[in-house]
Design an enzyme around this catalytic site. Structure first.
Site, PDB file in Angstrom:
ATOM      1  N   GLU A 110       0.859  -1.198   0.000  1.00  0.00           N
ATOM      2  CA  GLU A 110       0.000   0.000   0.000  1.00  0.00           C
ATOM      3  C   GLU A 110       0.898   1.252   0.000  1.00  0.00           C
ATOM      4  OE1 GLU A 110      -1.478   0.793   3.962  1.00  0.00           O
ATOM      5  OE2 GLU A 110      -3.286   1.771   3.222  1.00  0.00           O
ATOM      6  N   ASN A 112      -6.945   6.391  -1.500  1.00  0.00           N
ATOM      7  CA  ASN A 112      -5.864   5.430  -1.256  1.00  0.00           C
ATOM      8  C   ASN A 112      -6.132   4.289  -2.242  1.00  0.00           C
ATOM      9  OD1 ASN A 112      -4.079   3.550  -0.264  1.00  0.00           O
ATOM     10  ND2 ASN A 112      -4.528   3.966   1.893  1.00  0.00           N
ATOM     11  N   LYS A 141      -9.455   2.221  -1.715  1.00  0.00           N
ATOM     12  CA  LYS A 141      -9.651   1.638  -0.374  1.00  0.00           C
ATOM     13  C   LYS A 141     -10.983   2.069   0.259  1.00  0.00           C
ATOM     14  CE  LYS A 141      -6.965   1.264   3.968  1.00  0.00           C
ATOM     15  NZ  LYS A 141      -5.671   1.656   4.567  1.00  0.00           N
ATOM     16  N   GLU A 155      -5.734   8.618   8.049  1.00  0.00           N
ATOM     17  CA  GLU A 155      -6.351   8.209   6.779  1.00  0.00           C
ATOM     18  C   GLU A 155      -7.769   8.751   6.633  1.00  0.00           C
ATOM     19  OE1 GLU A 155      -5.751   4.479   4.779  1.00  0.00           O
ATOM     20  OE2 GLU A 155      -4.545   3.801   6.462  1.00  0.00           O
ATOM     21  N   CYS A 186      -4.789  -2.923   2.766  1.00  0.00           N
ATOM     22  CA  CYS A 186      -4.479  -2.902   4.194  1.00  0.00           C
ATOM     23  C   CYS A 186      -5.658  -3.224   5.105  1.00  0.00           C
ATOM     24  CB  CYS A 186      -3.827  -1.571   4.563  1.00  0.00           C
ATOM     25  SG  CYS A 186      -2.971  -1.711   6.154  1.00  0.00           S
ATOM     26  N   ASN A 193       0.395  -1.321   5.219  1.00  0.00           N
ATOM     27  CA  ASN A 193       1.346  -0.649   6.129  1.00  0.00           C
ATOM     28  C   ASN A 193       0.751  -0.823   7.513  1.00  0.00           C
ATOM     29  OD1 ASN A 193       3.390   1.600   4.784  1.00  0.00           O
ATOM     30  ND2 ASN A 193       1.598   1.222   3.502  1.00  0.00           N
TER      31      ASN A 193
END
Ligand code: CDV
Length: 312
Positions: A47, A110, A127, A146, A172, A197
């Site tokens: 990611e 993302n 994401k 995020e 992720c 991550n």
């Protein structure tokens, strides 16, 4: 007949904040070339693989934050990776921060892309399960912003024909949610690619820290088995800007067994020969959805129409 795909889980060690895209892309190309030497068809990167994991900092200025985002894919700095893919005949999954303009609005996602052996983008995912928080929380040793920096993905979980099978992607935190795998499982997915991550330390729940590898394997092994699919999970690992991140990149078979794993927290390739036909054994028996799932019951229970009240 078997449908064999040789896959390299291309784990990355830390990326420092000042590292340039060109420096990082050179590392990605080196791993891709190594993968070609080993006969890989596909490499999977983590990611946000082009920069340090920037949501760990609170940025007040949008212009500074936007320096971590890609306006174009491929862009000037990432073109060498696409060229290497085409020259080597090795496709790739890549996670990156995407700045898109849609209907006149600037949007931040993302994102991951799937690129085929000819260097063409064949699928994109944004994401959906964004973890962390939206406001600056100075009590944390590091931030996880995020929810501030990205919008929830708006592309669903596309499953596409590529590399001889049905391929989907996740990013992720998505890997911790059964819905991620099941939405793709219902589309017949045979190979799910996931970059991540994951800090070892979880500020709101430090009691989970010692279980970070266990949880990483638990969710991907369950997702693989319960949907009869291969899963490739790849970390950005090691101590990045003072934050330890788990490695533990793995390739999981439809049986739920781990068949390849990285053993370091640096740049490393773990390779597996994945027979996509192995999925059938699970998809046609224990997890034959058409025969054994009970969606109507699930709906009734969720709507509290079918559940029998518990005995007094
Ligand atoms: N990048 C991530 O999505 N990380 C989350 C952490 C915050 C728990 C993860 O699920 O690994």
């Amino acid at each position: 007949m078997t449908r064999m795909v040789t896959i390299g889980a291309a784990q990355l060690g830390p990326i420092a904040r000042p590292d340039s895209r060109a420096q990082v892309v050179a590392r990605l190309v080196a791993l891709l070339r190594q993968a070609r030497e080993h006969g890989c068809d596909l490499v999977v990167y983590p990611e946000l693989a082009l920069t340090t994991f920037f949501p760990r900092w609170y940025f007040e200025r949008q212009e500074e934050l936007d320096t971590y985002f890609e306006h174009d894919m491929p862009g000037r700095d990432t073109q060498p990776l696409f060229d290497a893919a085409r020259e080597s005949g090795v496709g790739f999954y890549l996670g990156y921060a995407e700045l898109a303009v849609e209907e006149g609005h600037t949007r931040h996602f993302n994102t991951s892309i799937l690129v085929d052996k000819s260097g063409r983008i064949v699928s994109k995912y944004r994401k959906i399960h964004l973890p962390g928080h939206a406001e600056h929380e100075p009590w944390r040793r590091f931030q996880h912003l995020e929810k501030r920096y990205f919008e929830v993905g708006n592309l669903g979980w596309p499953v596409v024909r590529a590399f001889g099978g049905l391929v989907g992607m996740a990013i992720c935190n998505d890997r911790r949610w059964p819905e991620t795998y099941r939405v793709m499982g219902l589309q017949g997915v045979e190979l799910v690619l996931i970059g991540y991550n994951t800090p070892v330390h979880n500020p709101p729940a430090p009691e989970h820290d010692a279980l970070s590898h266990f949880h990483n394997m638990l969710v991907m092994q369950s997702g693989a088995y319960q949907n009869g699919s291969w899963i490739v999970g790849v970390a950005k690992a090691g101590c990045e800007e003072g934050v330890d991140q788990i490695g533990n990149s793995i390739v999981v078979a439809p049986s739920g067994e781990i068949v390849a794993a990285c053993t370091t927290v640096g740049d490393e390739l773990a390779i597996a020969r994945c027979d996509l036909d192995l999925c059938t054994s699970y998809k046609s028996t224990t997890f034959n959805f058409a025969r054994h799932r009970e969606p109507e019951q699930y709906r009734l229970i969720v709507e509290r129409k079918g559940a029998v009240p518990p005995p007094e």
